[in-house]
Design a protein around this motif. Structure first.
Motif, PDB file in Angstrom:
ATOM      1  N   ALA A   1       0.860  -1.192   0.000  1.00 24.42           N
ATOM      2  CA  ALA A   1       0.000   0.000   0.000  1.00 24.42           C
ATOM      3  C   ALA A   1       0.891   1.235   0.000  1.00 24.42           C
ATOM      4  O   ALA A   1       1.776   1.359   0.834  1.00 24.42           O
ATOM      5  CB  ALA A   1      -0.916   0.012   1.212  1.00 24.42           C
ATOM      6  N   ARG A   2       0.644   2.111  -0.949  1.00 21.42           N
ATOM      7  CA  ARG A   2       1.407   3.356  -1.022  1.00 21.42           C
ATOM      8  C   ARG A   2       1.027   4.299   0.116  1.00 21.42           C
ATOM      9  O   ARG A   2       1.856   5.045   0.621  1.00 21.42           O
ATOM     10  CB  ARG A   2       1.140   4.054  -2.354  1.00 21.42           C
ATOM     11  N   ASN A   3      -0.240   4.273   0.499  1.00 24.54           N
ATOM     12  CA  ASN A   3      -0.765   5.196   1.502  1.00 24.54           C
ATOM     13  C   ASN A   3      -1.576   4.383   2.507  1.00 24.54           C
ATOM     14  O   ASN A   3      -2.714   3.998   2.225  1.00 24.54           O
ATOM     15  CB  ASN A   3      -1.633   6.248   0.801  1.00 24.54           C
TER      16      ASN A   3
ATOM     17  N   TYR B   1       0.430  -1.270  13.381  1.00 20.18           N
ATOM     18  CA  TYR B   1       1.653  -1.855  13.935  1.00 20.18           C
ATOM     19  C   TYR B   1       2.824  -1.014  13.455  1.00 20.18           C
ATOM     20  O   TYR B   1       3.521  -1.385  12.514  1.00 20.18           O
ATOM     21  CB  TYR B   1       1.817  -3.304  13.503  1.00 20.18           C
ATOM     22  N   GLY B   2       2.990   0.139  14.044  1.00 19.83           N
ATOM     23  CA  GLY B   2       4.055   1.037  13.632  1.00 19.83           C
ATOM     24  C   GLY B   2       3.650   1.842  12.419  1.00 19.83           C
ATOM     25  O   GLY B   2       2.519   1.752  11.931  1.00 19.83           O
ATOM     26  N   PRO B   3       4.578   2.626  11.875  1.00 17.89           N
ATOM     27  CA  PRO B   3       4.244   3.524  10.771  1.00 17.89           C
ATOM     28  C   PRO B   3       4.155   2.840   9.400  1.00 17.89           C
ATOM     29  O   PRO B   3       3.674   3.446   8.455  1.00 17.89           O
ATOM     30  CB  PRO B   3       5.400   4.523  10.782  1.00 17.89           C
ATOM     31  N   ASP B   4       4.561   1.580   9.306  1.00 18.48           N
ATOM     32  CA  ASP B   4       4.663   0.939   7.993  1.00 18.48           C
ATOM     33  C   ASP B   4       3.834  -0.330   7.832  1.00 18.48           C
ATOM     34  O   ASP B   4       4.012  -1.065   6.871  1.00 18.48           O
ATOM     35  CB  ASP B   4       6.126   0.628   7.683  1.00 18.48           C
ATOM     36  N   TYR B   5       2.912  -0.606   8.785  1.00 15.80           N
ATOM     37  CA  TYR B   5       2.130  -1.836   8.685  1.00 15.80           C
ATOM     38  C   TYR B   5       0.791  -1.676   9.387  1.00 15.80           C
ATOM     39  O   TYR B   5       0.716  -1.136  10.490  1.00 15.80           O
ATOM     40  CB  TYR B   5       2.881  -3.023   9.301  1.00 15.80           C
ATOM     41  N   ILE B   6      -0.263  -2.167   8.732  1.00 16.95           N
ATOM     42  CA  ILE B   6      -1.589  -2.237   9.347  1.00 16.95           C
ATOM     43  C   ILE B   6      -2.165  -3.631   9.105  1.00 16.95           C
ATOM     44  O   ILE B   6      -2.006  -4.205   8.039  1.00 16.95           O
ATOM     45  CB  ILE B   6      -2.557  -1.165   8.790  1.00 16.95           C
ATOM     46  N   ALA B   7      -2.794  -4.178  10.125  1.00 17.66           N
ATOM     47  CA  ALA B   7      -3.448  -5.485  10.009  1.00 17.66           C
ATOM     48  C   ALA B   7      -4.942  -5.256   9.842  1.00 17.66           C
ATOM     49  O   ALA B   7      -5.530  -4.386  10.488  1.00 17.66           O
ATOM     50  CB  ALA B   7      -3.183  -6.327  11.252  1.00 17.66           C
ATOM     51  N   MET B   8      -5.557  -6.026   8.944  1.00 15.86           N
ATOM     52  CA  MET B   8      -6.994  -5.886   8.714  1.00 15.86           C
ATOM     53  C   MET B   8      -7.766  -6.869   9.582  1.00 15.86           C
ATOM     54  O   MET B   8      -7.284  -7.963   9.882  1.00 15.86           O
ATOM     55  CB  MET B   8      -7.320  -6.063   7.240  1.00 15.86           C
TER      56      MET B   8
ATOM     57  N   PHE C   1      -1.473  -4.799   5.375  1.00 11.48           N
ATOM     58  CA  PHE C   1      -0.884  -3.978   4.326  1.00 11.48           C
ATOM     59  C   PHE C   1       0.432  -3.417   4.827  1.00 11.48           C
ATOM     60  O   PHE C   1       0.510  -2.939   5.965  1.00 11.48           O
ATOM     61  CB  PHE C   1      -1.814  -2.820   3.958  1.00 11.48           C
ATOM     62  N   TYR C   2       1.444  -3.458   4.001  1.00 12.30           N
ATOM     63  CA  TYR C   2       2.741  -2.878   4.332  1.00 12.30           C
ATOM     64  C   TYR C   2       3.032  -1.725   3.382  1.00 12.30           C
ATOM     65  O   TYR C   2       2.607  -1.730   2.229  1.00 12.30           O
ATOM     66  CB  TYR C   2       3.857  -3.936   4.255  1.00 12.30           C
ATOM     67  N   ARG C   3       3.730  -0.714   3.879  1.00  8.85           N
ATOM     68  CA  ARG C   3       4.044   0.455   3.067  1.00  8.85           C
ATOM     69  C   ARG C   3       4.991   0.062   1.940  1.00  8.85           C
ATOM     70  O   ARG C   3       6.035  -0.526   2.164  1.00  8.85           O
ATOM     71  CB  ARG C   3       4.675   1.544   3.924  1.00  8.85           C
ATOM     72  N   SER C   4       4.592   0.385   0.693  1.00  8.57           N
ATOM     73  CA  SER C   4       5.394   0.047  -0.474  1.00  8.57           C
ATOM     74  C   SER C   4       4.908   0.849  -1.663  1.00  8.57           C
ATOM     75  O   SER C   4       3.715   1.154  -1.762  1.00  8.57           O
ATOM     76  CB  SER C   4       5.273  -1.446  -0.787  1.00  8.57           C
ATOM     77  N   GLU C   5       5.797   1.159  -2.565  1.00 14.44           N
ATOM     78  CA  GLU C   5       5.420   1.814  -3.818  1.00 14.44           C
ATOM     79  C   GLU C   5       4.975   0.798  -4.876  1.00 14.44           C
ATOM     80  O   GLU C   5       4.488   1.177  -5.933  1.00 14.44           O
ATOM     81  CB  GLU C   5       6.585   2.656  -4.356  1.00 14.44           C
ATOM     82  N   LEU C   6       5.127  -0.493  -4.605  1.00 13.87           N
ATOM     83  CA  LEU C   6       4.710  -1.536  -5.533  1.00 13.87           C
ATOM     84  C   LEU C   6       3.195  -1.679  -5.517  1.00 13.87           C
ATOM     85  O   LEU C   6       2.538  -1.311  -4.547  1.00 13.87           O
ATOM     86  CB  LEU C   6       5.358  -2.864  -5.164  1.00 13.87           C
ATOM     87  N   VAL C   7       2.632  -2.220  -6.605  1.00 16.01           N
ATOM     88  CA  VAL C   7       1.199  -2.471  -6.670  1.00 16.01           C
ATOM     89  C   VAL C   7       0.937  -3.885  -7.189  1.00 16.01           C
ATOM     90  O   VAL C   7       1.777  -4.479  -7.859  1.00 16.01           O
ATOM     91  CB  VAL C   7       0.450  -1.451  -7.562  1.00 16.01           C
ATOM     92  N   VAL C   8      -0.234  -4.386  -6.877  1.00 14.72           N
ATOM     93  CA  VAL C   8      -0.679  -5.711  -7.303  1.00 14.72           C
ATOM     94  C   VAL C   8      -1.601  -5.521  -8.505  1.00 14.72           C
ATOM     95  O   VAL C   8      -2.642  -4.886  -8.393  1.00 14.72           O
ATOM     96  CB  VAL C   8      -1.423  -6.413  -6.148  1.00 14.72           C
TER      97      VAL C   8
ATOM     98  N   PRO D   1      -7.190   3.015  -3.788  1.00 12.64           N
ATOM     99  CA  PRO D   1      -6.438   4.251  -3.982  1.00 12.64           C
ATOM    100  C   PRO D   1      -4.918   4.065  -4.086  1.00 12.64           C
ATOM    101  O   PRO D   1      -4.237   4.932  -4.630  1.00 12.64           O
ATOM    102  CB  PRO D   1      -6.812   5.085  -2.751  1.00 12.64           C
ATOM    103  N   SER D   2      -4.381   2.941  -3.620  1.00 14.66           N
ATOM    104  CA  SER D   2      -2.947   2.668  -3.765  1.00 14.66           C
ATOM    105  C   SER D   2      -2.622   2.072  -5.130  1.00 14.66           C
ATOM    106  O   SER D   2      -1.461   1.928  -5.486  1.00 14.66           O
ATOM    107  CB  SER D   2      -2.463   1.716  -2.669  1.00 14.66           C
ATOM    108  N   GLY D   3      -3.646   1.667  -5.892  1.00 12.81           N
ATOM    109  CA  GLY D   3      -3.432   1.100  -7.217  1.00 12.81           C
ATOM    110  C   GLY D   3      -3.472  -0.414  -7.270  1.00 12.81           C
ATOM    111  O   GLY D   3      -3.233  -1.003  -8.317  1.00 12.81           O
ATOM    112  N   ASN D   4      -3.771  -1.079  -6.159  1.00  8.14           N
ATOM    113  CA  ASN D   4      -3.857  -2.544  -6.137  1.00  8.14           C
ATOM    114  C   ASN D   4      -5.170  -3.006  -6.749  1.00  8.14           C
ATOM    115  O   ASN D   4      -6.225  -2.431  -6.496  1.00  8.14           O
ATOM    116  CB  ASN D   4      -3.765  -3.070  -4.701  1.00  8.14           C
ATOM    117  N   GLU D   5      -5.107  -4.068  -7.547  1.00  3.39           N
ATOM    118  CA  GLU D   5      -6.293  -4.611  -8.212  1.00  3.39           C
ATOM    119  C   GLU D   5      -6.927  -5.725  -7.377  1.00  3.39           C
ATOM    120  O   GLU D   5      -6.235  -6.588  -6.828  1.00  3.39           O
ATOM    121  CB  GLU D   5      -5.902  -5.171  -9.579  1.00  3.39           C
TER     122      GLU D   5
END
Length: 115
Positions: free
Chosen positions: A13-15, A34-41, A50-57, A105-109
């Motif tokens: 997730a970019r955002n 879980y910190g600034p770079d990870y959220i659990a659903m 979701f982990y912070r990344s510029e990559l998309v699926v 909104p992060s661009g993941n399909e």
């Protein structure tokens, strides 16, 4: 014999704040930070995060496709659009049901299907 099954999925997730807002608004999911770079659903049907990344699926890039189930495809389509999702494949029929694809909104399909 050892039992092995899919238990958890992690997606880029970019955002993270935007991701939380989108999935909360569209599907009612909840999240734990879980910190600034990870959220659990939570309440998503399968554990994951979701982990912070510029990559998309994207399936066009060979990514696996997360497919969600809805008992009301049209109502879910409206909620996805209202929450800021972009429809990448309009509703179409396939053997066993109908579905559409969207990107968050992060661009993941993702896809949503129904009977």
């Amino acid at each position: 014999m050892t039992s092995v099954k899919i238990n958890y999925i992690e997606l880029p997730a970019r955002n993270l704040e935007g991701t939380k807002q989108f999935f909360s608004d569209a599907f009612g999911w909840q999240f734990i930070d879980y910190g600034p770079d990870y959220i659990a659903m939570q309440n998503a049907g399968l554990d994951g995060g979701f982990y912070r990344s510029e990559l998309v699926v994207e399936t066009a890039k060979g990514s696996a496709l997360v497919v969600l189930y809805s008992s009301n495809l049209e109502a879910t389509l409206v909620k996805v659009k209202a929450a800021g999702g972009r429809i990448v494949k309009q509703v179409f029929s396939f053997p066993g049901g109908r579905r559409f694809h969207f990107s968050d909104p992060s661009g993941n399909e993702y896809a949503v299907w129904s009977e």
